[in-house]
Design a protein around this motif. Structure first.
Motif, PDB file in Angstrom:
ATOM      1  N   GLN A  34       0.824  -1.201   0.000  1.00 38.25           N
ATOM      2  CA  GLN A  34       0.000   0.000   0.000  1.00 38.25           C
ATOM      3  C   GLN A  34       0.864   1.259   0.000  1.00 38.25           C
ATOM      4  N   ALA A  35       1.960   1.225   0.745  1.00 34.80           N
ATOM      5  CA  ALA A  35       2.865   2.383   0.765  1.00 34.80           C
ATOM      6  C   ALA A  35       3.423   2.680  -0.624  1.00 34.80           C
ATOM      7  N   ASP A  39       1.631   2.216  -3.294  1.00 36.59           N
ATOM      8  CA  ASP A  39       0.421   2.349  -4.114  1.00 36.59           C
ATOM      9  C   ASP A  39       0.141   1.063  -4.891  1.00 36.59           C
ATOM     10  N   GLY A  40       0.350  -0.059  -4.203  1.00 38.82           N
ATOM     11  CA  GLY A  40       0.060  -1.360  -4.797  1.00 38.82           C
ATOM     12  C   GLY A  40      -1.093  -2.048  -4.084  1.00 38.82           C
ATOM     13  N   GLY A  41      -0.894  -3.302  -3.661  1.00 38.39           N
ATOM     14  CA  GLY A  41      -1.966  -4.049  -3.028  1.00 38.39           C
ATOM     15  C   GLY A  41      -2.413  -3.433  -1.715  1.00 38.39           C
ATOM     16  N   ARG A  42      -3.638  -3.778  -1.298  1.00 44.13           N
ATOM     17  CA  ARG A  42      -4.211  -3.274  -0.061  1.00 44.13           C
ATOM     18  C   ARG A  42      -5.072  -4.378   0.538  1.00 44.13           C
ATOM     19  N   ILE A  43      -5.243  -4.361   1.869  1.00 44.19           N
ATOM     20  CA  ILE A  43      -6.066  -5.374   2.525  1.00 44.19           C
ATOM     21  C   ILE A  43      -6.942  -4.702   3.585  1.00 44.19           C
ATOM     22  N   TYR A  44      -8.198  -5.156   3.661  1.00 38.96           N
ATOM     23  CA  TYR A  44      -9.176  -4.582   4.577  1.00 38.96           C
ATOM     24  C   TYR A  44      -9.914  -5.714   5.284  1.00 38.96           C
TER      25      TYR A  44
END
Length: 315
Positions: free
Chosen positions: A63-64, A66-71
């Motif tokens: 995420q830092a 600007d790639g994968g993210r998880i919620y």
């Protein structure tokens, strides 16, 4: 409570899942492992606090950049699942969405609602062109979510990846920024077909409600099985009653059926639909998968669209 929190309804919340929550994440994965492990690669690797932290740290690093993210999805204060961008490439305008859920979170529509939030953000805030959904051909629940999100099944990559000594097919589904949701009669027919197929579902402890088909058809409906030799025609009672028994007496369990492609034509108050479908389940203790085709005809009545006839042919 995190300031980055979105309500999902049903006392459920969506918020970022971060490395400091690794113990809560690990406890959740331990509860979910039996149904998540076959489909989510990191589920098998998250076996202790260090490995669970590593999974969340990798997403934090992505995420830092600007790639994968998880919620995570919390239901009544308990982490029960989540959604993620497994890939996010702002330069190409392509991203991939994924999901997982433990049994306690099923049946609320939480994953579908959470994925819609991610998709709306990707298209509306980030200007993405394409959202993809890669799924094992045997992961029926995930395929159902892709269908509910309005995605198009674009193809199958045969024997794409190994798992537990077997090679599995991957299906590729996608939604484009320019894809318009169905409206009017088409949307009603989509909902009618989805409700028909949903009546036979008995996965994850759910009780099939085949009798619901009665409200989706005109009383004079004709339903024909044209698999194999002679066609077998049913009236409404002859179709519903044996299937209700089959799906509730333990003979056929973990069953679901879903469309993978369809073509619908509407002319005034009549319509027909050509569908390709897949199905899976456990019959007499043996798991099976199948596929086939349906032709469904509809008529518009004072109460709305209803099924007037259906014929199918299993492969």
């Amino acid at each position: 409570m995190s300031v980055f929190t979105l309500p999902l309804g049903d006392d459920a919340l969506l918020r970022p899942l971060e490395p400091w929550q690794a113990q809560e994440f690990l406890d959740h994965i331990d509860r979910a492992r039996a149904i998540v492990d076959p489909w989510i690669p990191w589920a098998a690797r998250s076996t202790d606090l260090a490995s669970a932290t590593a999974v969340l740290q990798r997403y934090a690093d992505d995420q830092a950049a600007d790639g994968g993210r998880i919620y995570g999805i919390w239901l009544a204060g308990t982490l029960v699942g989540g959604v993620m961008f497994t890939r996010f490439d702002a330069v190409s305008g392509v991203c991939e969405v994924g999901c997982w859920l433990e049994p306690a979170g099923q049946g609320h529509g939480l994953v579908t609602r959470a994925c819609r939030l991610l998709i709306d953000w990707a298209f509306g805030e980030r200007g993405m062109t394409r959202v993809e959904w890669w799924v094992s051909a045997g992961n029926t629940r995930s395929i159902e979510v892709a269908r509910r999100l309005g995605m198009t099944r674009e193809g199958v990559l045969r024997a794409r990846y190994p798992h537990r000594g077997e090679r599995h097919d991957s299906e590729v589904w996608a939604l484009l920024a320019g894809d318009a949701p169905a409206t009017g009669a088409k949307a009603e027919l989509d909902g009618l077909m989805a409700a028909f197929l949903d009546a036979f579902t008995n996965t994850a402890g759910r009780v099939a409600d085949v009798a619901a088909v009665r409200d989706l058809c005109i009383p004079q409906v004709t339903i024909v099985n044209n698999t194999g030799g002679e066609p077998v025609a049913y009236d409404l009672d002859g179709f519903v009653e044996p299937r209700q028994k089959l799906l509730t007496d333990g003979t056929l369990t973990e069953f679901s059926e879903w469309e993978v492609a369809e073509r619908t034509e509407i002319s005034g108050s009549i319509a027909h639909r050509f569908s390709d479908y897949r199905k899976s389940g456990v019959r007499d203790g043996a798991r099976f998968e199948g596929a086939g085709r349906k032709i469904t005809q509809f008529v518009r009545t004072p109460a709305g669209w209803r099924i007037s006839s259906m014929a199918w042919d299993d492969e």
